[in-house]
Every structure is written in C-alpha cells, then in structure tokens.
Scaffold this active site. Structure first.
Site, PDB file in Angstrom:
ATOM      1  CE  LYS A  92     -21.485 -19.735 -14.286  1.00 46.28           C
ATOM      2  NZ  LYS A  92     -22.466 -20.568 -14.997  1.00 46.28           N
ATOM      3  N   GLY A 146     -36.363 -20.059 -25.509  1.00 43.31           N
ATOM      4  CA  GLY A 146     -35.785 -19.021 -24.666  1.00 43.31           C
ATOM      5  C   GLY A 146     -34.335 -18.741 -25.020  1.00 43.31           C
ATOM      6  CG  ASP A 192     -27.912 -18.386 -17.626  1.00 45.76           C
ATOM      7  OD1 ASP A 192     -27.544 -19.358 -16.956  1.00 45.76           O
ATOM      8  OD2 ASP A 192     -28.077 -17.252 -17.152  1.00 45.76           O
ATOM      9  CE1 TYR A 204      -3.978   1.799  -0.195  1.00 39.69           C
ATOM     10  CE2 TYR A 204      -3.462   2.691   1.971  1.00 39.69           C
ATOM     11  CZ  TYR A 204      -4.236   2.691   0.831  1.00 39.69           C
ATOM     12  OH  TYR A 204      -5.271   3.578   0.717  1.00 39.69           O
TER      13      TYR A 204
END
Length: 751
Positions: free
Chosen positions: A92, A194, A160, A37
């Site tokens: 997922k 679909g 999908d 950092y």
C-alpha cells in the site's frame, strides 16, 4: 515458476521488502549532521513546542501517511494477523508513493480489541499527516474509523470501505449516462453486506440514488425489516432493511437496474441477469473470482450489459488505487482535518469526467494497445493514467476548502502546476511553455492532418487553448476519423485536393524555379505532398508554425521546410535540440538530429540558438562545448573546433550567457570538478546547455542519458529556422505532438 514463486523471490530479493527510508537533505559534512541532529535540531524543536503547526514546515508530517492494520480482514486471505499482513501494508505504501508521491510508514498492530486499537492509533497523531486504515474486519472497522475521525484532527480514511465506493461511484455516474437512466430512477441490488457494500450503498445515496431504491442482500438473503426486528442486522446495515418479505438474491435482482457485487464468486447466474431491467449495469467486484464472469454476464442477454469487475484482465476494473493516493494528496496539501462526503463525491465526479476525455497514447500502450474510448467498456480511467493526479487531486482539495475542512487555502491553478512537477521535471518545465502558449495561441499547420494521432493532438490543442491547429488532409476522412474517436470539435482543415491553391503553386514555383523545379512539379508537390503544402502555408503567413515527421524519416520530413522556409536571417544553420529532464535538473542537448560534422562557426551558432530555446523554458543558459579534452589537454583538429567556437562566442557582443569549453562531459556537469580544478572557467555552476562536437556524439549521448540515466526527453526541437518548424520523431505520442506544438507557438510569439 508460478506467480507465487515469483512473488516470494520479488519480496525476498536483497534488500528484503519493498520500502526504505531516504534522506531529503544533504548529510555530507559535519555541519550537515549538526543541522540534521544535535545541536542544530533543537531550534525547530523549540519552535514546534511553541506553535505545533510548525511541524508541517519543519518535518515530513505533512507528506506522511500511516497505513495501519491489525490483519483481521486481509483481502482474499482473511484473518491472518498483524505480522502476516505487513507485505500488504508495504505494498500500500508503494502505491501511495508511486501514484501521488506520498511517504508512508506501515504500522501493523497486534491488537484485536477495538478500544485498545483506537487508543494506539490516536496516540500516533503527532507523527502523521493522515491515517489510512486497512484490512480491519467488520463491524469493528466502522466503529474504529468513526471514533478515530471524531478524535483525531487529521484525515482518517478506511480504504476498504470508501475506496470501492468512490471508484464504483464514478463508474456508476458514467454507466447511468451511457444507459440513459437517471440516478434517481435506478433500482440497485447489493450482493454482500460487509464494510465495502455498506459504505458503497451510503455513498450511492449521497450521489443521488434514493435509499428506498437500494436492496441489500447477505448470505441469508434480503436485509428486510423483519430481520431487523429480529435483531439479525447491526446498526450499519439496519438502515438498508427493506419493508419486503424475506427473499433471496435472485428475488432482489428481478427488475433491478444495477447489481453491485461485493461478496463471493459465482453467486449470480445468467438467468438472474436476464431478470434485470433493460440495459443492466453489473458491478461484479468479488476478487479474484467475480459474482458472475464478464463473458457470462455479456452473453446472458441481447441488449447492452454494462459490466465492471475487480480484475485487470477485463474492461472497467474497479481499482482502489484510482482513489486513495489522490484523495490523500489533496487532503494533505490543504491540511484537511478530515475526508468528508464532499471530498469523496468530488473524487468520484472528477474520475467520471476524466473517463470522457481522450486517452493518452502511453496509457493505451500500457494496456496492450486496446482501444480506450468512453463507452460501456471504458467507464473509469486506468490506474496508470497520470492525469488522475492533476484532475482528481485538485477536485478533492477544492471540495475540502469549500466544505470547511481545509486549514490552508491553495490557488488551484498554481496547485495543478505543483502536481505536474511531482510527475517529473519534464512536466514542470513543459508547463512553463504550455502556459506561455495559452497566453497567445497561434496557428499551427499539422502536415499529416489525416493521421489519427494528429487529429487527437489537434483536439487537445484546441480544447486546452494551446494553439489554433490546422489539419492538412482530406476533409471527409478527417471528420470521419474525429467522429470515430468520439472527439466533439470542429477542426480547421486545409484540403490540398479541394479549393483553389494556385497561389501556393505560384509561390513554391517562384521560390524553387532556379533549383530545377518546374511549375507542373510545384503543382504536384502542393497537391500531393503535405510537407510542401504546410511549408508554403507558413511561408505565406497563412499559418504561424508547422509540425511534421510523424510518419516520415527525419531527413525527408526536414527537407521541404528547409527548402521553402529556410533558416532565419541571423542563422545559417538549423539544429535539433532535446531537453532532458532529470529529477532535479534539466539539460539541453544539441545538435542531435541535423548537422553531421559541424565546424566552429556552426557549433557557435547552434550554441546561441539553443541558449535562446532554454530561455523559452525559463532556464538561464550556461553552455559547455563538449569534447574528450579539457581546455587544451589534447590538441588536434577535432578538439580545436569546439575550442574555436568558444572563442567566437566570447568575441560576440550579443552573447549574454556564460559559455566555455572545450571540456569533457563530466567536467561540464559536476560542479566540484568544474570549479575546483578549473577555477578560471567562465562557468561557475554546472552547464545546462550541452553542445556536442558532432551529430554522432549528440545522438548517442542523448539516447544513453534517456535510457540509462532515466531522463525524460522532450524534442527534437528545431532551432535556427526562419519560421517555427518542428520535426517529430516517427511514432511520437499525442502528448509529444502537443508539447512540440506548444513550443512552436511560443517560438511564433517571439516573431
């Protein structure tokens, strides 16, 4: 408890959820924090501001995928909203990590408006190397993916749609071959219109099925041109409208070669299946209940019904996890700007090809020991088959490079080795030996050549160019088993019961006659004991190495090669070594199988042999002789043996590697303990060759490290023999046989 109750407990268990953030760089000191950092982080920030592509070198962007959803079409649950979809999106992410080592941030957006959703996702491009869209309802999902793909310079993929298309496409390629039908001749009926059905139909066209051969049905029946003219279809389904009268799904299935179900359960009857063409292909992928059950489809007719579903309890599960992790892995690793049709086709073709190969034992065991062999009930690989990563991913990367979507070029051979390393350190280390073996394959006698695993291993050795295997056993039985396994190869077979082996009998008799062996007994051993046959074969230079032990106890399998081949000229003792691979290191453990209570001379010799073995794996040895004492902290006969062995090794001019002891195990492997407390030690880094004081300690330790420490074990590898011999453990898998054969080949190359 029900499955639902178990799932709730699984997700609720502390810490809640399924994912966490882990650091990949040290953060133990103030300097570490200053580098991670402020103020050190400013340097890479300035570099990226000057050249944005440096983000792939300085940050995790190149291995980070955003799984993005608004929860409007969650599988089996419908529109449950963004917040409720989070467990699915976390899941997922787990699959991405488990199967392809890809990190994921799941992003749930409470946005239903298409324009706003596109803007929100596009604004995240600096964060991610790729975007996986998930569970977004149709038809909005089509527009969202298309607009984001056009706008973003990183891969955007709606799983999908395309996942089902790619996996079922792979199944279709193999199903058509099994049914002896050409893709261009197939007539395909879709039940469902679909997102998944539309994308799958488009993908099938890219595979070679004529668009005019596809009939698509929704809840109202066939998508016809008259319905298109009436404005009932959208821009994504209209291209599949047929110039036929309006009809039902039953009408569409008559004489069809293929039925693809992406709709709801129970809509297909046995009568509809009977109306299809000969040897029909049925992909009933509705979940959890398919359009027709596996049993009903199979029982509907007498010819071959090739059946796939979305369920794991039936053959040929069309599971998207076979696709998206590996497609993204390949796309990320060449910094692709998109996932195009060529990449999708490459994934499907690679999956189809992999299903035609012999299946590893570990995969068979994971699925209940059911036979897995290319045919009507095995069209696509199983998700737990680790080869998917090393086969599908390079195919996707290659397609990206050839189609122009890749921004970096990769050497595919080197890339495959990199992928092996992602599967574990043992795969990475074993690849070194496999590559060496392939450079100059040798003849390896497989003593138990009639065993199914040995035959499968021989096929892999020959197919991959690792070795020239010689199967020892009855010729007819071996060839029959190979045919039953579907292995297309011409094996080299040495049949002890056929041919003339009198010279083997003479050799064994001459070698063992002063150990009480008569010539008739020698003849009996050569004809009926394959271990003695293989040992004589190697001793007479008719083979360069041998493997045995798959079906015998270790001592009885070791006895014949010890009697016939013996130890090397510079060795008086053999020893068994295991290579244990952890995430970031490997260690070689000796002796774990042979010498019960070694003295100092044996320990010293075993150390030298194990160091030589480490170098065959491209590991520079650092050896520690272990005890419960650190450098004289205890003094008794037991600890003096490893201490005296170290003295012998230090006095040996041929020892060119660091070695020390006696020392405790944690001293040997923890750098701070070794260097801070014992700065006089010959080791300045943790040991990678661990020599145990006796067989009991070695065997216990390697098994504990393997089971509780999460190490992957390769071995036992036999060292100190005059010719390469390795004795397998009873029940070893085919990959273990192949690995030890490769090690034996590399041993033989040293001869």
């Amino acid at each position: 408890m029900t499955l639902d109750d178990d799932a709730r407990e699984y997700h609720r268990r502390d810490p809640p959820g399924k994912v966490e953030i882990a650091t990949t760089k040290p953060t133990n000191t103030q300097r570490d924090l200053s580098l991670a950092y402020s103020p050190g982080v400013a340097a890479p920030c300035r570099d990226i501001a000057t050249e944005e592509t440096l983000a792939y070198e300085y940050t995790a962007k190149g291995n980070l995928v955003g799984v993005v959803s608004n929860g409007t079409a969650v599988l089996g649950l419908g529109d449950i909203g963004a917040q409720a979809s989070k467990p699915v999106m976390e899941g997922k992410g787990v699959l991405f990590k488990r199967f392809a080592d890809i990190d994921v941030f799941d992003v749930e957006l409470d946005i239903d408006d298409t324009d706003a959703f596109v803007e929100a996702v596009a604004a995240m491009e600096p964060t991610f190397g790729g975007i996986n869209l998930e569970d977004i309802k149709a038809p909005e999902c089509f527009e969202i993916e298309q607009r984001l793909a056009e706008r973003m310079d990183i891969p955007v993929f709606h799983d999908d749609q395309h996942g089902t298309a790619i996996i079922s496409g792979a199944a279709l390629l193999n199903a058509a071959e099994i049914a002896d039908k050409e893709l261009s001749d197939l007539h395909v009926t879709f039940g469902g219109a679909g997102a998944a059905a539309t994308a799958t139909a488009r993908f099938y066209v890219s595979l070679g099925i004529p668009r005019e051969n596809i009939t698509m049905c929704d809840i109202d029946g066939i998508l016809s041109e008259s319905r298109a003219d009436a404005g009932e279809l959208n821009e994504y389904t209209e291209p599949f409208a047929r110039g036929v009268d309006d009809g039902t799904l039953a009408d569409a299935m008559e004489d069809a070669d293929v039925f693809v179900g992406l709709s709801v359960g129970g809509i297909v009857s046995q009568e509809m299946v009977r109306s299809m063409a000969d040897d029909p292909i049925i992909f009933a992928m509705a979940n959890p209940d398919p359009e027709i059950t596996y049993e009903d489809a199979k029982d509907a007719r007498d010819d071959t019904v090739i059946m796939a579903t979305g369920r794991s309890d039936y053959p040929n599960q069309v599971n998207n996890v076979l696709g998206f992790p590996f497609i993204f892995r390949g796309a990320l690793d060449v910094r692709a700007t998109e996932i195009n049709e060529a990449m999708k086709r490459a994934a499907a073709e690679a999956l189809a090809e992999l299903a035609r190969q012999d299946v590893p034992d570990a995969v068979v065991k994971a699925y209940g020991d059911e036979p897995l062999q290319f045919g009507p009930d095995y069209l696509i690989p199983k998700p737990l088959d680790q080869r998917v990563l090393s086969e599908v991913t390079p195919a996707v990367a290659k397609a990206a490079m050839e189609s122009g979507s890749a921004r970096v070029e990769r050497d595919l051979d080197a890339y495959r080795e990199e992928l092996h390393a992602r599967l574990g350190k043992s795969r990475e280390m074993m690849q070194v030996v496999l590559n060496k073996a392939k450079s100059d394959p040798k003849r390896v006698a497989l003593a138990e050549g009639s065993n199914e695993k040995m035959i499968r291993a021989a096929y892999q050795m020959q197919e991959e160019g690792i070795a020239h295997p010689i199967l020892i056993g009855e010729t007819t039985a071996i060839l029959r088993t190979a045919e039953e396994l579907g292995l297309d190869f011409d094996p080299t077979i040495a049949n002890p019961h056929g041919g003339t082996w009198d010279h083997y009998v003479d050799s064994l008799y001459e070698h063992r006659q002063r150990n009480g062996l008569t010539r008739s007994e020698a003849a009996e051993l050569v004809r009926n004991d394959s271990d003695y046959f293989a040992s004589v074969m190697v001793q007479m230079n008719d083979a360069d190495a041998m493997l045995t032990g798959l079906t015998h106890h270790y001592p009885s399998a070791l006895r014949p090669p010890l009697q016939v081949i013996g130890t090397a000229e510079d060795a008086n003792y053999a020893a068994g070594v295991y290579m244990l691979a952890f995430k970031n290191r490997v260690v070689f453990c000796a002796d774990a199988t042979v010498n019960l209570d070694p003295d100092a001379e044996v320990l010293a010799e075993v150390t030298k042999h194990t160091a030589e073995l480490a170098r065959r794996f491209n590991v520079e040895p650092r050896a520690a002789l272990l005890s419960y004492s650190d450098f004289g902290s205890v003094d008794n006969e037991g600890v003096r043996k490893p201490r005296d062995a170290v003295t012998l090794l230090h006095d040996d001019p041929d020892v060119d590697f660091p070695v020390d002891g006696e020392m405790q195990a944690d001293t040997a492997v923890v750098e701070e303990m070794l260097t801070d407390t014992y700065d006089f030690a010959a080791l300045d880094k943790p040991a990678n060759v661990l020599v145990f004081p006796n067989l009991e300690a070695g065997n216990i330790a390697y098994k504990l490290l393997q089971r509780l420490g999460g190490a992957e074990a390769i071995g036992p590898m036999l060292v100190g023999m005059d010719k390469p011999v390795h004795v397998l453990q009873r029940g070893d898998e085919v990959k273990d046989i192949v690995n030890l054969a490769a090690t034996a080949v590399v041993d033989a190359q040293q001869e």
